[in-house]
Scaffold this active site. Structure first.
Site, PDB file in Angstrom:
ATOM      1  N   ARG A 180       6.983  34.747 -32.825  1.00  9.39           N
ATOM      2  CA  ARG A 180       5.800  34.227 -33.506  1.00  9.39           C
ATOM      3  C   ARG A 180       4.852  33.655 -32.468  1.00  9.39           C
ATOM      4  O   ARG A 180       5.181  33.551 -31.296  1.00  9.39           O
ATOM      5  CB  ARG A 180       6.154  33.201 -34.597  1.00  9.39           C
TER       6      ARG A 180
ATOM      7  N   GLN B  76       8.237  24.386 -36.730  1.00  7.55           N
ATOM      8  CA  GLN B  76       8.008  25.041 -35.447  1.00  7.55           C
ATOM      9  C   GLN B  76       7.662  24.041 -34.345  1.00  7.55           C
ATOM     10  O   GLN B  76       7.891  24.310 -33.166  1.00  7.55           O
ATOM     11  CB  GLN B  76       6.914  26.098 -35.591  1.00  7.55           C
TER      12      GLN B  76
ATOM     13  N   ASP C 299      -4.891  31.365 -34.538  1.00  6.78           N
ATOM     14  CA  ASP C 299      -4.478  32.724 -34.890  1.00  6.78           C
ATOM     15  C   ASP C 299      -5.662  33.644 -35.131  1.00  6.78           C
ATOM     16  O   ASP C 299      -5.533  34.849 -34.994  1.00  6.78           O
ATOM     17  CB  ASP C 299      -3.594  32.687 -36.140  1.00  6.78           C
TER      18      ASP C 299
END
Length: 350
Positions: free
Chosen positions: A47, A195, A236
């Site tokens: 990721r 995360q 992102d």
């Protein structure tokens, strides 16, 4: 102490650091098939927007080596089919589509199928090497902005295991550690899949960085109580006007930065900019399974049949961002004009 790597390409074999197993188990998972690559991306074994793009590039290039075709036309058809398949795994991270399109473009002038296969592998390697160099540049530019600051907050994981090396938002901390500059980093745990707790804290510890873990809901109190001087996050997807999609909770930090009058920085490579969209309203927001919220470590913590809203990202308006740090330089407002001037010129776009 060393900086961990997210992706390895050795002797024609693609392996990724299985981030589902971190921080308890350090395991490099070989990806043998295109389906393995798709699964690794969608299940967050790999990721981070740049790392996803690199993994997809290597995955597509590797899959293409086994194409048994009689013509370049058929080769391009297979390549487009597999690129479309991988592109559907994580729709928000623009690096994924960018990397796949770049591989497809790399074989447009290939004279033979064998030549096209070689070009794909070379292009995937180029994407990896360019990302490492890009992250180092982002880190250097970030250090120049954070020069007078030592107490910095971040969210999610925008580090070396989300990129080729160094990371984006974490790059200044890794480089600072190498150069003898010590930061005190406060890492939000980053719900729902932690995360920040599982990945950022582990990664910075590997690099010898002083890091403190907090829950997402402690951010406001921590900024005041610990004297946080700046916030830096990854991205992102970034629209032409500076609107930035990042892990859910980023918008909260941007609003807090404005309230506490501290700088809020976004660090991202030029590949994260989507110049085809004018604002964050056009950024698709991925929604993930409800079990990520109703369960922790496989154990149910919410009542049965609880309704869940689980967006993976939020969009921070450009007006809340102090500066966007890229490998090409630092972009300040007004973003519509300045992003197009720097990133658009680099891509040959108007």
């Amino acid at each position: 102490m060393s900086i961990p790597l997210s992706i390895k390409w050795e002797d024609g074999q693609l392996s990724i650091l299985d981030q589902q197993k971190l921080p308890l188990v350090i395991h490099y998972l070989p990806l043998e098939t295109l389906e393995d690559v798709y699964d690794a991306i969608i299940t967050l074994k790999v990721r981070g927007a740049p790392a996803i793009g690199i993994t997809a590039a290597y995955g597509l290039a590797s899959a293409a080596q086994s194409y048994e075709v009689n013509s370049l036309e058929q080769f391009h058809q297979f390549l487009s089919r597999d690129a479309l398949y991988l592109a559907e795994s994580r729709p928000t991270a623009v690096n994924l589509a960018w990397a796949l399109e770049r591989l497809k473009a790399s074989v447009q002038q290939s004279a033979t199928v064998e030549e096209a296969k070689k070009h794909l592998l070379v292009e995937a390697m180029n994407i990896y090497e360019e990302d490492e160099a890009s992250c180092r540049s982002i880190g250097e530019f970030s250090l120049s902005l954070l020069n007078d600051y030592t107490k910095v907050m971040t969210i999610c994981n925008a580090g070396s295991i989300a990129t080729a090396k160094y990371g984006t938002a974490l790059a200044p901390f890794h480089l600072g550690s190498e150069q003898g500059k010590q930061f005190q980093v406060f890492a939000c745990e980053t719900r729902p899949v932690f995360q920040g707790a599982r990945l950022t804290v582990w990664e910075l510890q590997q690099s010898g960085v002083d890091v403190t873990l907090i829950t997402d809901s402690m951010a406001a109190h921590t900024i005041g109580a610990k004297g946080i001087e700046a916030i830096i996050v990854g991205a992102d997807r970034i629209a032409v006007n500076g609107d930035t999609a990042n892990k859910i909770g980023t918008l909260n930090l941007a609003l807090l930065a404005a309230a506490f009058q501290i700088p809020f920085y976004v660090a991202a490579p030029s590949s994260t900019f989507d110049l085809s969209i004018e604002s964050g309203e056009s950024i698709p927001i991925e929604e993930r399974p409800s079990e990520e919220i109703t369960h922790i470590a496989g154990k149910q913590v919410a009542p049965e049949n609880t309704k869940v809203y689980n967006p993976a990202f939020d969009v921070t308006p450009g007006r809340l961002i102090t500066a966007i740090i890229t490998e090409k330089g630092i972009i300040y407002p007004e973003y519509t004009e300045n992003i197009s001037a720097l990133i658009g010129t680099e891509r040959g776009e108007k």
